[in-house]
Design an enzyme around this catalytic site. Structure first.
Site, short mmCIF file in Angstrom:
data_model
loop_
_atom_site.label_atom_id
_atom_site.label_comp_id
_atom_site.label_asym_id
_atom_site.label_seq_id
_atom_site.Cartn_x
_atom_site.Cartn_y
_atom_site.Cartn_z
N ARG A 125 0.83 -1.21 0.00
CA ARG A 125 0.00 0.00 0.00
C ARG A 125 0.86 1.26 0.00
O ARG A 125 0.55 2.25 -0.65
CB ARG A 125 -0.90 -0.04 1.24
CG ARG A 125 -2.22 0.63 1.07
CD ARG A 125 -3.10 -0.07 0.09
NE ARG A 125 -4.22 0.78 -0.27
CZ ARG A 125 -5.02 0.57 -1.31
NH1 ARG A 125 -4.82 -0.45 -2.12
NH2 ARG A 125 -6.02 1.39 -1.56
N VAL A 184 -9.17 5.02 -0.79
CA VAL A 184 -9.05 5.90 0.38
C VAL A 184 -7.81 6.78 0.17
O VAL A 184 -6.73 6.27 -0.14
CB VAL A 184 -8.93 5.08 1.68
CG1 VAL A 184 -8.70 5.98 2.88
CG2 VAL A 184 -10.18 4.23 1.87
N ASN A 220 -15.09 15.92 -3.09
CA ASN A 220 -15.64 14.60 -3.42
C ASN A 220 -17.13 14.74 -3.70
O ASN A 220 -17.80 15.55 -3.07
CB ASN A 220 -15.42 13.65 -2.23
CG ASN A 220 -15.98 12.27 -2.46
OD1 ASN A 220 -15.71 11.64 -3.50
ND2 ASN A 220 -16.77 11.78 -1.52
N HIS A 266 -20.59 12.64 -3.39
CA HIS A 266 -21.17 11.45 -2.75
C HIS A 266 -22.66 11.38 -3.09
O HIS A 266 -23.37 12.38 -2.99
CB HIS A 266 -20.97 11.50 -1.23
CG HIS A 266 -21.46 10.26 -0.56
ND1 HIS A 266 -20.75 9.08 -0.58
CD2 HIS A 266 -22.62 10.00 0.07
CE1 HIS A 266 -21.45 8.15 0.04
NE2 HIS A 266 -22.59 8.68 0.44
N ASP A 307 -11.61 15.38 4.22
CA ASP A 307 -10.70 15.41 5.37
C ASP A 307 -10.31 13.98 5.72
O ASP A 307 -10.56 13.07 4.92
CB ASP A 307 -11.30 16.20 6.55
CG ASP A 307 -12.53 15.52 7.13
OD1 ASP A 307 -12.83 14.36 6.74
OD2 ASP A 307 -13.20 16.13 7.99
N GLU A 308 -9.76 13.76 6.89
CA GLU A 308 -9.25 12.42 7.23
C GLU A 308 -10.35 11.38 7.40
O GLU A 308 -10.09 10.18 7.32
CB GLU A 308 -8.39 12.49 8.51
CG GLU A 308 -6.97 12.99 8.30
CD GLU A 308 -6.86 14.51 8.15
OE1 GLU A 308 -7.90 15.21 8.18
OE2 GLU A 308 -5.72 15.01 7.99
N GLY A 309 -11.56 11.81 7.64
CA GLY A 309 -12.65 10.84 7.84
C GLY A 309 -13.25 10.38 6.51
O GLY A 309 -12.82 10.83 5.44
C1 GAR Z 1 -21.16 8.30 -8.57
O1 GAR Z 1 -22.51 8.03 -8.31
C2 GAR Z 1 -20.50 8.91 -7.35
O2 GAR Z 1 -21.33 9.76 -6.64
C3 GAR Z 1 -20.17 7.67 -6.57
O3 GAR Z 1 -19.70 6.75 -7.54
C4 GAR Z 1 -20.37 7.00 -8.78
C5 GAR Z 1 -19.35 7.12 -9.88
O4 GAR Z 1 -19.97 7.24 -11.14
N1 GAR Z 1 -19.20 7.94 -5.54
C6 GAR Z 1 -19.22 7.35 -4.34
O5 GAR Z 1 -20.04 6.52 -4.02
C7 GAR Z 1 -18.14 7.83 -3.39
N2 GAR Z 1 -18.40 7.38 -2.05
P1 GAR Z 1 -19.19 7.83 -12.40
O6 GAR Z 1 -17.88 7.07 -12.53
O7 GAR Z 1 -20.11 7.53 -13.56
O8 GAR Z 1 -18.96 9.31 -12.19
#
Ligand code: GAR
Length: 198
Positions: free
Chosen positions: A66, A93, A108, A110, A147-149
């Site tokens: 890693r 991560v 990011n 989500h 952030d770190e979380g």
């Molecule tokens: C998206 O829905 C994004 O929000 C999610 O992965 C997908 C990627 O789609 N991200 C997460 O779940 C992060 N925790 P994409 O490659 O078509 O943009």
């Protein structure tokens, strides 16, 4: 110009939304300087190529541990000299060293309204499966600083999306992407680019 690095793992529809909004000027003062994928088969790399953006793969499989992967990944990030790092469906991560180095410059997307359906184990389709299991009537997407979380950083933008009768995780995922993710991720980048111009 805001130099943006986009990190991806899969289909890259969010990357495409960013590419399209830079091209049509809705995201101003921004250049996508590099796309990094941890997955050599990510369709996102095709999208980058199509748009004439340098796309590279740094796969953990090519490193013996890693630590070696993190080092190579950070070198690939640093080499792009990014002002902003966008995690667009990036399922790795982020190493703590990188978070410290780029604090306030990593965002990011989500696919839920944080703090619902987020944290360890909540990514991609799983998020929508859990939302449907719980029976929520409204879900959405969130853009936040990293952030770190896991999904704990300051929230930049959120957008709500209705859950409809008969939704499957796939149908809900698509609606959340179309109505929320592809809207708020480009918007957040534009806001940050404008802030830089000031
Ligand atoms: C998206 O829905 C994004 O929000 C999610 O992965 C997908 C990627 O789609 N991200 C997460 O779940 C992060 N925790 P994409 O490659 O078509 O943009």
């Amino acid at each position: 110009m805001l130099r943006v690095l986009v990190c991806v793992s899969g289909g890259g529809t969010n990357l495409q939304a960013i590419i399209d909004r830079v091209a049509d000027g809705s995201i101003g003062n921004t250049e996508i300087v590099r796309v990094i994928s941890n997955n050599p088969g990510a369709y996102a790399l095709e999208r980058a190529k199509e748009a004439g953006i340098e796309g590279i793969c740094v796969s953990p499989k090519n490193y013996e541990n890693r630590q070696a992967f993190h080092k190579a990944f950070l070198e690939a990030v640093d080499a792009a000299k990014p002002d902003l790092i966008v995690l667009a469906g990036f399922l790795v991560v982020i190493p703590e060293e990188m978070i410290a180095k780029y604090r306030g410059r990593i965002i990011n997307i989500h696919p839920s309204l944080i703090p619902s359906f987020c944290g360890t184990g909540y990514y991609g389709l799983k998020v929508h499966e859990k939302a449907l299991e719980r029976g929520v009537k409204v879900t959405g997407a969130t853009v936040h600083y990293v952030d770190e979380g896991t999904d704990t950083g300051p929230i930049i933008l959120q957008k709500a999306v209705s859950v409809e009768e008969g939704d499957t995780p796939e149908i809900l995922q698509r609606r959340v992407m179309e109505q929320a993710e592809w809207v708020i991720l480009p918007k957040a980048i534009d806001m940050i680019a404008r802030e830089k111009m000031k």
